[in-house]
Scaffold this motif. Structure first.
Motif: not given
Length: 122
Positions: A33-34, A45-48, A58-59
């Protein structure tokens, strides 16, 4: 350097694109994730993406603009960021967990990268 190594950050004008990479040798069984942390704010959290890429999350703030993907040979995770805004300015971190991509959205991963700076000028 740790086991996760990010690259691809930089300074870009608003509206431009960047692609971040996370080299993750030996992490093909991990969800990845990012996350990002802006000055004075908590990491978010941005994306996993799941281990074989079938599930992504996604956020809301990046949905429709960012795309998370991965290659498993060699194992690298990517974050394609389009239509960048000044609000996207942050240090971006790669993360990996043996748990699910869904779990990774909110729970502490086993591994973090060192981070790469993204600055979007308005």
């Amino acid at each position: 350097q740790g086991p996760l190594v990010e690259s691809g950050g930089g300074v870009v004008p608003a509206g431009d694109s960047l692609r971040l990479s996370c080299a993750a040798s030996g992490f093909s069984n991990y969800a990845m994730g990012w996350f990002r942390q802006a000055p004075g704010k908590e990491r978010e959290f941005v994306a996993t993406i799941s281990a074989i890429g079938e599930h992504t999350y996604y956020a809301d703030s990046v949905k429709g603009r960012f795309t998370v993907s991965r290659d498993n040979s060699p194992n690298t995770a990517y974050l394609q960021m389009n239509s960048l805004k000044s609000a996207d300015t942050a240090v971006y971190y790669c993360a990996a967990t043996l748990a699910s991509a869904y779990y990774l959205r909110t729970e502490e991963p086993e591994y973090w990268g060192q981070g790469t700076q993204v600055t979007v000028s308005s």
